[in-house]
Design an enzyme around this catalytic site. Structure first.
Site, PDB file in Angstrom:
ATOM      1  N   LYS A 274     -32.691 -51.039 -17.053  1.00 39.54           N
ATOM      2  CA  LYS A 274     -31.304 -50.421 -16.409  1.00 39.54           C
ATOM      3  C   LYS A 274     -31.622 -49.046 -16.523  1.00 39.54           C
ATOM      4  O   LYS A 274     -31.379 -48.245 -15.536  1.00 39.54           O
ATOM      5  CB  LYS A 274     -30.181 -50.591 -17.442  1.00 39.54           C
ATOM      6  CG  LYS A 274     -29.047 -50.407 -16.751  1.00 39.54           C
ATOM      7  CD  LYS A 274     -28.392 -48.756 -17.185  1.00 39.54           C
ATOM      8  CE  LYS A 274     -27.060 -48.584 -16.915  1.00 39.54           C
ATOM      9  NZ  LYS A 274     -26.821 -47.226 -16.888  1.00 39.54           N
ATOM     10  N   ASP A 290     -30.322 -49.282   0.568  1.00 38.28           N
ATOM     11  CA  ASP A 290     -29.817 -50.069   0.250  1.00 38.28           C
ATOM     12  C   ASP A 290     -29.993 -50.524  -1.332  1.00 38.28           C
ATOM     13  O   ASP A 290     -31.015 -51.291  -1.623  1.00 38.28           O
ATOM     14  CB  ASP A 290     -30.159 -51.617   1.093  1.00 38.28           C
ATOM     15  CG  ASP A 290     -29.306 -52.622   0.714  1.00 38.28           C
ATOM     16  OD1 ASP A 290     -28.804 -52.749  -0.541  1.00 38.28           O
ATOM     17  OD2 ASP A 290     -29.048 -53.599   1.337  1.00 38.28           O
TER      18      ASP A 290
HETATM   19  C1  MEV Z   1     -28.203 -45.459 -20.337  1.00 40.27           C
HETATM   20  O1  MEV Z   1     -27.696 -45.447 -18.800  1.00 40.27           O
HETATM   21  C2  MEV Z   1     -29.623 -45.947 -20.291  1.00 40.27           C
HETATM   22  C3  MEV Z   1     -30.424 -46.085 -21.551  1.00 40.27           C
HETATM   23  O2  MEV Z   1     -29.816 -47.251 -22.356  1.00 40.27           O
HETATM   24  C4  MEV Z   1     -31.789 -46.681 -21.455  1.00 40.27           C
HETATM   25  C5  MEV Z   1     -32.481 -47.264 -22.317  1.00 40.27           C
HETATM   26  O3  MEV Z   1     -31.869 -47.595 -23.373  1.00 40.27           O
HETATM   27  O4  MEV Z   1     -33.904 -47.423 -22.111  1.00 40.27           O
HETATM   28  C6  MEV Z   1     -30.585 -45.082 -22.186  1.00 40.27           C
END
Ligand code: MEV
Length: 432
Positions: A274, A290
């Site tokens: 993420k 996209d």
């Molecule tokens: C937050 O948007 C993204 C993180 O949680 C990514 C990660 O934990 O590596 C900081």
């Protein structure tokens, strides 16, 4: 409450707003004001936005920021990002600067093949189908010529079409599995048009040549693009990873461990990835691509070996720290929004009007940099220190702080830990 309507799309924009406000919004006067507040005064620009989709009632703004100092294959870029999350652009800029002093990012495009499929049902003999496919394949390609001619002139087009037998999964299920090179276009419309033409020729000719019937279920590109792949990498001597919080050697080892955890533990891998997508989506969105397609394809790739895992990898070998990622990205720098959205054009200009291949590399770097930034914080200070510093402005805005209040409080938190309650108490103190 359930209020329905027929012919909503035929209403004028103002009528649509009134209908929504009357039927769905509790505080109708302020809600209408908020919706209207986001209209653009430039009528032409507003109309352009209105016509992107159906039933537009307003515009939805996202911040458009820039992360400078990205050294990629020896060339320096400022990367445009469209994103609302407070810390993302700051983290990207910090990681860019860090790696600029250590040789920058190295990238390579591994492959650029895109895929589309005609899914169909056929109840007869497989050998008959195979013989028919062999015979009709060149006609499938020939009948698509009006669609492919221009793309071919530029060096792209249909690469191949295969017949795939999927009857073990579903009775009578087969595919025409086609591969394409779409150059600087993301290629969705091109691929889908080719596929629909293949389907038409295939069905008609099956009846005509063999008197067999084919039931076309659907013809659509795949957003899973494991052969449209780019690699981004950074590396430096372990001792060059010096950080004020932690010795270089310890940092490198903790970093590699953090990546190893994401490689084996899906709960961590999802959050880890993420963070990568924070960087990727922001550039994909800013450049009019996209992001839903990219997200779907990337997460499928993260589970290609049967288990969801980290997209990035890290190692220490002979005193050298290396951190890298291979990621599928089907992007375009012509067609779609890229020719339409004024800010998208600016974003592509900032990047020096890149080809799709260059954009793949830039986007991959944004993802790798973001992951580096996140892991660096997580394995040293923890994520909240930096995150809350960036979030401070959001809290101040929630309390409608004035410019002077903001200045005083931001100054205070330069040397104090930001928590929601600490900020609230500072605001109250100031206002007492
Ligand atoms: C937050 O948007 C993204 C993180 O949680 C990514 C990660 O934990 O590596 C900081």
């Amino acid at each position: 409450m359930s209020t329905s309507i027929s012919g909503f799309s035929k209403l004028t924009k103002s009528e649509k707003i009134d209908w929504i406000v009357t039927n769905y919004l509790s505080n109708s006067s302020t809600a209408k004001e908020t919706i209207v507040q986001y209209f653009n005064e430039d009528k032409k620009l507003q109309q352009l936005h209105d016509e992107f989709i159906e039933n537009t009632i307003s515009n939805y703004y996202l911040p458009f920021g820039v992360a400078p100092n990205f050294l990629i294959n020896g060339k320096t870029y400022a990367i445009p990002m469209a994103i609302e999350e407070s810390s993302v652009v700051a983290a990207a800029s910090k990681a860019a600067k860090f790696w600029m002093d250590r040789g920058g990012f190295k990238t390579t495009v591994i492959s650029t093949t895109k895929i589309g499929q005609v899914h169909f049902i056929y109840a007869g003999d497989f050998n008959v189908l195979t013989a028919f496919f062999k015979n009709v394949k060149s006609q499938l390609i020939a009948d698509a010529k009006p669609i492919t001619r221009n793309m071919e002139k530029r060096g792209g087009g249909i690469l191949d079409i295969e017949l795939r037998n999927k009857t073990e999964a579903i009775n009578g299920y087969y595919q025409l599995h086609a591969t394409f090179e779409t150059l600087d276009a993301m290629g969705a419309n091109f691929i889908n048009s080719c596929l629909e033409q293949f389907a038409k020729t295939f069905k008609t000719e099956a009846k005509k040549q063999r008197n067999v019937s084919i039931e076309i279920i659907m013809s659509i590109l795949s957003n899973y693009v494991p052969d449209c792949l780019v690699r981004a990498e950074v590396s430096c001597k372990v001792e060059a990873l010096k950080d004020k919080h932690i010795p270089a050697e310890t940092f490198a080892q903790k970093f590699v461990q953090a990546v190893a955890i994401a490689e084996v533990e899906p709960y961590r891998a999802v959050t880890h990835n993420k963070g990568i997508m924070n960087g990727i989506d922001a550039v994909v969105l800013a450049t009019g691509n996209d992001f839903r397609a990219v997200e779907a394809g990337v997460h499928a790739y993260a589970s290609k070996d049967g288990k969801y895992t980290s997209l990035t990898h890290a190692k220490i070998e002979n005193g050298i720290f290396t951190f890298w990622m291979e990621i599928p990205l089907a992007l375009g720098t012509v067609g779609g929004l890229t020719n339409l959205h004024p800010l998208v054009k600016v974003a592509l200009d900032i990047l020096g009007k890149p080809t799709a291949k260059e954009l793949m590399q830039i986007v991959a770097v944004a993802g790798l940099a973001q992951n580096f930034g996140a892991l660096r914080s997580l394995t040293t200070t923890g994520i909240q220190e930096g995150h809350m510093k960036m979030h401070l402005m959001n809290i101040l805005n929630q309390f409608e702080a004035t410019t002077t209040e903001k200045e005083t409080i931001v100054n205070h938190f330069k040397t104090n830990i930001v928590t929601h309650s600490a900020v609230v108490s500072e605001i109250e103190k100031l206002r007492r």
